[in-house]
Design a protein around this motif. Structure first.
Motif, mmCIF file in Angstrom:
data_model
loop_
_atom_site.group_PDB
_atom_site.id
_atom_site.type_symbol
_atom_site.label_atom_id
_atom_site.label_comp_id
_atom_site.label_asym_id
_atom_site.label_seq_id
_atom_site.Cartn_x
_atom_site.Cartn_y
_atom_site.Cartn_z
ATOM 1 N N ILE A 131 15.857 9.874 4.004
ATOM 2 C CA ILE A 131 15.786 8.636 5.226
ATOM 3 C C ILE A 131 14.020 8.231 5.242
ATOM 4 C CG2 ILE A 131 15.519 7.857 7.661
ATOM 5 C CD1 ILE A 131 18.273 8.036 6.228
ATOM 6 N N SER A 132 13.185 8.940 5.521
ATOM 7 C CA SER A 132 11.753 8.928 5.497
ATOM 8 C C SER A 132 11.665 7.367 6.081
ATOM 9 C CB SER A 132 11.346 9.196 3.886
ATOM 10 O OG SER A 132 9.735 8.901 3.940
ATOM 11 N N VAL A 133 10.761 6.740 5.442
ATOM 12 C CA VAL A 133 10.210 5.476 5.799
ATOM 13 C C VAL A 133 10.966 4.248 5.281
ATOM 14 C CG1 VAL A 133 7.847 6.173 6.398
ATOM 15 C CG2 VAL A 133 8.423 5.111 3.990
ATOM 16 N N ASN A 134 11.970 4.571 4.308
ATOM 17 C CA ASN A 134 12.869 3.844 3.880
ATOM 18 C C ASN A 134 13.634 2.630 4.662
ATOM 19 O OD1 ASN A 134 12.442 4.620 1.053
ATOM 20 N ND2 ASN A 134 13.514 6.348 1.608
ATOM 21 N N PRO A 135 14.361 2.802 5.673
ATOM 22 C CA PRO A 135 14.717 1.788 6.515
ATOM 23 C C PRO A 135 13.618 0.909 7.075
ATOM 24 C CG PRO A 135 15.707 4.049 7.143
ATOM 25 C CD PRO A 135 14.508 4.295 6.101
ATOM 26 N N LEU B 4 14.428 -0.149 -4.523
ATOM 27 C CA LEU B 4 14.025 1.123 -4.771
ATOM 28 C C LEU B 4 14.215 1.962 -3.212
ATOM 29 C CD1 LEU B 4 10.551 0.860 -6.680
ATOM 30 C CD2 LEU B 4 12.564 2.446 -7.215
ATOM 31 N N ASN B 5 14.107 1.207 -2.225
ATOM 32 C CA ASN B 5 14.141 1.983 -0.789
ATOM 33 C C ASN B 5 15.533 2.216 -0.787
ATOM 34 O OD1 ASN B 5 11.626 -0.223 0.331
ATOM 35 N ND2 ASN B 5 11.508 2.117 0.448
ATOM 36 N N PHE B 6 16.658 1.338 -1.102
ATOM 37 C CA PHE B 6 18.036 1.550 -1.062
ATOM 38 C C PHE B 6 18.266 2.447 -1.904
ATOM 39 C CE2 PHE B 6 18.719 -2.678 1.112
ATOM 40 C CZ PHE B 6 19.411 -2.246 1.941
ATOM 41 N N SER B 7 17.819 2.570 -3.050
ATOM 42 C CA SER B 7 18.143 4.040 -3.962
ATOM 43 C C SER B 7 17.760 5.191 -3.711
ATOM 44 C CB SER B 7 17.449 3.833 -5.384
ATOM 45 O OG SER B 7 17.756 2.640 -6.203
ATOM 46 N N PHE B 8 16.611 5.279 -2.783
ATOM 47 C CA PHE B 8 16.317 6.513 -2.018
ATOM 48 C C PHE B 8 17.191 6.798 -0.941
ATOM 49 C CE2 PHE B 8 11.990 5.209 -3.581
ATOM 50 C CZ PHE B 8 11.980 5.875 -4.787
ATOM 51 N N LEU B 9 17.448 5.686 -0.255
ATOM 52 C CA LEU B 9 18.309 5.757 0.928
ATOM 53 C C LEU B 9 19.890 6.526 0.335
ATOM 54 C CD1 LEU B 9 17.739 2.847 3.150
ATOM 55 C CD2 LEU B 9 17.609 5.390 3.809
ATOM 56 N N TRP C 53 0.736 -1.142 0.037
ATOM 57 C CA TRP C 53 -0.017 0.113 0.043
ATOM 58 C C TRP C 53 0.713 1.301 -0.184
ATOM 59 C CZ3 TRP C 53 -4.495 1.523 -1.415
ATOM 60 C CH2 TRP C 53 -4.959 2.611 -0.960
ATOM 61 N N VAL C 54 2.020 1.287 0.738
ATOM 62 C CA VAL C 54 2.734 2.432 0.742
ATOM 63 C C VAL C 54 3.473 2.584 -0.522
ATOM 64 C CG1 VAL C 54 5.253 3.292 1.669
ATOM 65 C CG2 VAL C 54 3.476 2.117 3.371
ATOM 66 N N PHE C 55 3.884 1.515 -1.277
ATOM 67 C CA PHE C 55 4.241 1.819 -2.710
ATOM 68 C C PHE C 55 3.497 2.085 -3.729
ATOM 69 C CE2 PHE C 55 8.246 -0.454 -1.256
ATOM 70 C CZ PHE C 55 9.242 0.186 -2.075
ATOM 71 N N LEU C 56 2.152 1.507 -3.591
ATOM 72 C CA LEU C 56 1.136 1.829 -4.633
ATOM 73 C C LEU C 56 0.682 3.109 -4.518
ATOM 74 C CD1 LEU C 56 -0.714 0.741 -6.740
ATOM 75 C CD2 LEU C 56 -2.392 -0.012 -5.208
ATOM 76 N N SER C 57 0.511 3.687 -3.305
ATOM 77 C CA SER C 57 0.137 5.001 -2.778
ATOM 78 C C SER C 57 1.079 6.195 -3.348
ATOM 79 C CB SER C 57 -0.092 5.387 -1.360
ATOM 80 O OG SER C 57 -1.030 4.483 -0.901
ATOM 81 N N ALA C 58 2.561 5.954 -3.191
ATOM 82 C CA ALA C 58 3.420 6.831 -3.904
ATOM 83 C C ALA C 58 3.446 6.944 -5.238
ATOM 84 C CB ALA C 58 4.817 6.264 -3.237
ATOM 85 N N GLY C 59 3.492 5.533 -5.756
ATOM 86 C CA GLY C 59 3.440 5.487 -7.327
ATOM 87 C C GLY C 59 2.124 6.184 -8.065
ATOM 88 N N TRP C 60 1.138 5.621 -7.363
ATOM 89 C CA TRP C 60 -0.146 6.282 -7.931
ATOM 90 C C TRP C 60 -0.089 7.869 -7.895
ATOM 91 C CZ3 TRP C 60 -3.793 3.223 -9.852
ATOM 92 C CH2 TRP C 60 -5.012 3.537 -10.095
ATOM 93 N N SER C 61 0.391 8.425 -6.668
ATOM 94 C CA SER C 61 0.236 9.893 -6.765
ATOM 95 C C SER C 61 1.149 10.460 -7.888
ATOM 96 C CB SER C 61 0.706 10.541 -5.144
ATOM 97 O OG SER C 61 1.945 10.017 -5.040
ATOM 98 N N LYS C 62 2.127 9.728 -8.172
ATOM 99 C CA LYS C 62 3.173 10.423 -9.060
ATOM 100 C C LYS C 62 2.435 10.168 -10.472
ATOM 101 C CE LYS C 62 7.577 9.272 -6.463
ATOM 102 N NZ LYS C 62 7.101 8.922 -5.443
#
Length: 167
Positions: free
Chosen positions: A120-124, A110-115, A24-33
């Motif tokens: 930081i955010s929720v990635n870890p 994807l999370n490691f790429s953002f890190l 859901w976290v991923f779908l929400s982020a991608g959907w908004s983009k």
């Protein structure tokens, strides 16, 4: 512990909750983009990450800043497509339990790429949950479409092995 994580029905239920949450976290982020009021453009994020690679305590390592500057920015249109598409596909895969381990691995990528880019955010937190899903083997997809795909894939693999041994 690993046996429990890989075979317990209770673990499968807990993993399903984790899997759906991460999805859901991923779908929400991608959907908004994809469907947001403004078209997604990664250029600001990429330039911001590069700016975090200098100073006394840089949060972005120089090798990653070089990658962003020499590859990502010149190909920003590719990243403008890949990031939202990847987030949506990871989200769908995890929510419905389709290729669960692969979806989780791509989410962790994807999370490691953002890190690496200094965010930081929720990635870890997501990475920890994704590693639990990866460590669980097929149990994380027990209550998802994977439970229907596994017998089909096993049958296809079995038939492929028989065909190769006959040849």
């Amino acid at each position: 512990m690993s046996t429990w994580l890989r075979s317990s029905r209770i673990a499968a239920i807990l993993l399903s909750v984790i899997r759906v949450y991460v999805g859901w976290v991923f779908l929400s982020a991608g959907w908004s983009k994809v469907f947001g009021p403004e078209p997604f453009n990664a250029i600001g994020f990429l330039k911001g990450a590069i700016s975090k690679s200098s100073g006394e305590h840089p949060s972005v390592q120089q090798w990653y800043a070089n990658f962003l500057e020499n590859f990502a920015i010149p190909n920003v249109e590719l990243f403008n497509f890949l990031v939202p598409a990847g987030e949506v596909l990871v989200g769908i895969g995890l929510i419905f339990g389709i290729f669960t381990r692969f979806s989780s691995l791509m989410g962790a990528f994807l999370n490691f790429s953002f890190l690496f880019a200094g965010t930081i955010s929720v990635n870890p937190n997501l990475i920890i949950m994704e590693f639990l899903i990866l460590a669980s083997g097929m149990n994380a997809g027990r209550y998802g479409i994977d439970s229907y795909l596994k017998p089909l894939l096993n049958k296809a693999t079995s038939n492929s092995s028989k065909t190769q041994s006959i040849s």
